[in-house]
Design a protein around this motif. Structure first.
Motif, PDB file in Angstrom:
ATOM      1  N   SER A 180       0.810  -1.229  -0.071  1.00  0.00           N
ATOM      2  CA  SER A 180      -0.115  -0.081  -0.037  1.00  0.00           C
ATOM      3  C   SER A 180       0.861   1.261   0.047  1.00  0.00           C
ATOM      4  O   SER A 180       2.151   1.341   0.434  1.00  0.00           O
ATOM      5  N   PRO A 226       3.314   1.552   5.164  1.00  0.00           N
ATOM      6  CA  PRO A 226       3.108   2.043   6.403  1.00  0.00           C
ATOM      7  C   PRO A 226       4.095   1.951   7.302  1.00  0.00           C
ATOM      8  O   PRO A 226       4.509   2.984   8.150  1.00  0.00           O
ATOM      9  N   TRP A 227       5.009   1.100   7.300  1.00  0.00           N
ATOM     10  CA  TRP A 227       6.314   0.803   8.340  1.00  0.00           C
ATOM     11  C   TRP A 227       7.487   1.771   7.410  1.00  0.00           C
ATOM     12  O   TRP A 227       8.171   2.306   8.416  1.00  0.00           O
ATOM     13  N   SER A 249       6.515   5.192   8.761  1.00  0.00           N
ATOM     14  CA  SER A 249       5.854   5.313  10.303  1.00  0.00           C
ATOM     15  C   SER A 249       6.657   6.221  11.227  1.00  0.00           C
ATOM     16  O   SER A 249       8.022   6.651  10.783  1.00  0.00           O
ATOM     17  N   ARG A 298       1.729  -8.415   9.379  1.00  0.00           N
ATOM     18  CA  ARG A 298       0.500  -7.430   8.790  1.00  0.00           C
ATOM     19  C   ARG A 298      -0.512  -8.627   8.637  1.00  0.00           C
ATOM     20  O   ARG A 298      -0.393  -9.664   8.365  1.00  0.00           O
ATOM     21  N   ASP A 344      -5.231  -2.075   2.598  1.00  0.00           N
ATOM     22  CA  ASP A 344      -4.899  -0.752   2.787  1.00  0.00           C
ATOM     23  C   ASP A 344      -5.414  -0.624   4.392  1.00  0.00           C
ATOM     24  O   ASP A 344      -5.043   0.472   5.123  1.00  0.00           O
ATOM     25  N   ASP A 352       2.055   2.097  15.598  1.00  0.00           N
ATOM     26  CA  ASP A 352       2.219   3.424  15.164  1.00  0.00           C
ATOM     27  C   ASP A 352       0.920   3.984  15.144  1.00  0.00           C
ATOM     28  O   ASP A 352       0.104   4.450  14.253  1.00  0.00           O
ATOM     29  N   GLY A 367       0.532   7.172  13.214  1.00  0.00           N
ATOM     30  CA  GLY A 367       0.272   7.036  11.551  1.00  0.00           C
ATOM     31  C   GLY A 367      -1.288   6.268  11.382  1.00  0.00           C
ATOM     32  O   GLY A 367      -1.871   6.718  10.330  1.00  0.00           O
ATOM     33  N   ASN A 368      -1.670   5.714  12.427  1.00  0.00           N
ATOM     34  CA  ASN A 368      -3.216   5.113  12.520  1.00  0.00           C
ATOM     35  C   ASN A 368      -3.381   4.953  13.749  1.00  0.00           C
ATOM     36  O   ASN A 368      -3.280   4.029  14.267  1.00  0.00           O
TER      37      ASN A 368
END
Length: 373
Positions: free
Chosen positions: A25, A29-30, A33, A45, A54, A93, A96-97
């Motif tokens: 995605s 994300p990492w 992050s 994941r 996503d 994170d 981030g999320n």
């Protein structure tokens, strides 16, 4: 960054993976992050079923965790003990999320339910095979990358019938379904609106004959002449009366636990608030009552079976019908056993108080009637 599959995990044409979600995605994300993710980490994941990649949960783990088996990995990362969760929550994170902690809690609950037998969880590698709990997770990365990524897809399945077998209520699925089907037929044979002939009028009735024969073997119905309907025996009527009495007792004794607002920390409990949760199922089990049998009888005698289908005669042959009827058994709220003990004590104390108040009110009314004379 390679976007292809490692050659050793590339599926053969006749062995396509069940899940093939996009591996990346954007942004990854990492990589984006705000937490520290090193090249020596191991990325886990997780998505559920057809959830888009996503929306996945992810966490960076120490590299040595890749030497664990799948079962060991999941039990270590998602323990039910809150004190053991702190280290993993700190790795999320959140900037981030912000949803990651809630997703983590949801995964903890999934595995807790699986441990209790309330559901089953099947695990697949995205673009890869189905895994059992004994495989070493480091041998199944989805991507040859730095850090390595294990991209899992979980399938959670609820089945009250599996749970009944897990509890020991029945020897196997066949015995559980046979008992349920026979009790449904016995109930309808007791109705003036339905009659089953040994020479059936249609295919739906013909399919019920093996079930009727099992009731004959139990002595609950009589084998009739060719032109006469099956009739319930005296033992059959007694069985129906016993099931009815069982339903009434379960409702009278445990209905109060169907709407509870509780605060375990303050030991405060409210019953019948209209805004509580339904804890009847864990209470049944704590009271040594089969939750599967209790829900089956209560829902059935409440008429739920006729609300779920236009033709019960056809529906009862499908396992899925009974799993749907009994879904509350396995979708029930989870509660700490110590908290549950307090809930049960508070519930029975509440009922005793109501009984005393009702008794005092009856005595007062009787006294007023005596004085008025």
């Amino acid at each position: 960054m390679s976007k292809g599959l490692p050659e050793r995990l590339t599926p053969l044409p006749n062995d396509a993976p069940k899940y093939a979600k996009p591996l990346d995605s954007y942004p990854v994300p990492w990589r984006a992050s705000s937490t520290s993710v090193g090249d020596s980490d191991f990325i886990l994941r997780i998505t559920l079923g057809d959830m888009p990649i996503d929306d996945a949960f992810w966490i960076a783990l120490p590299a040595d965790i890749s030497s664990l088996s799948l079962g060991e990995l999941l039990s270590r990362v998602f323990p039910t003990d809150p004190s053991l969760q702190r280290n993993f929550l700190q790795r999320l994170d959140v900037k981030g999320n912000p949803d990651l902690p809630d997703m983590y809690d949801a995964l903890v609950e999934i595995f807790a339910r699986a441990e209790l037998g309330l559901c089953t969880v099947e695990t697949y590698v995205n673009f890869g095979p189905k895994l059992n709990d004994s495989v070493i997770v480091g041998q199944h990365p989805t991507k040859d990358d730095t850090p390595p990524v294990l991209d899992l897809v979980l399938e959670q399945r609820f089945s009250a019938i599996d749970y009944a077998v897990h509890r020991g209520d029945f020897v196997d699925e066949e015995e559980a379904l046979a008992w349920m089907r026979s009790r449904v037929l016995l109930y309808f044979l007791d109705s003036p609106d339905y009659a089953l002939l040994p020479d059936p009028v249609d295919n739906a009735d013909a399919a019920l004959l093996p079930i009727a024969q099992s009731l004959v073997e139990e002595g609950l119905i009589d084998q009739p002449a060719a032109s006469e309907p099956f009739e319930i025996t005296e033992l059959g009527h007694e069985t129906i009366q016993e099931m009815t009495a069982e339903v009434e007792n379960v409702i009278e004794r445990y209905e109060v636990f169907g709407d509870i607002h509780h605060d375990p920390e303050l030991s405060e409990y409210g019953f019948g608030t209209g805004a509580g949760i339904d804890l009847r199922l864990p209470v049944y089990e704590a009271e040594a009552i089969s939750p599967v049998r209790a829900v089956f009888l209560v829902e059935f005698y409440d008429g739920e079976i006729t609300r779920m289908t236009d033709d019960w005669r056809t529906a009862i042959h499908a396992r899925e019908f009974f799993d749907a009827l009994l879904l509350p058994v396995v979708e029930r709220p989870l509660i700490d056993p110590n908290d549950l003990d307090e809930v049960i004590d508070a519930g029975f104390a509440f009922m005793e108080q109501l009984a005393r108040e009702t008794s005092f009110a009856d005595e007062d009314a009787q006294l007023r009637r005596t004085i008025d004379r």
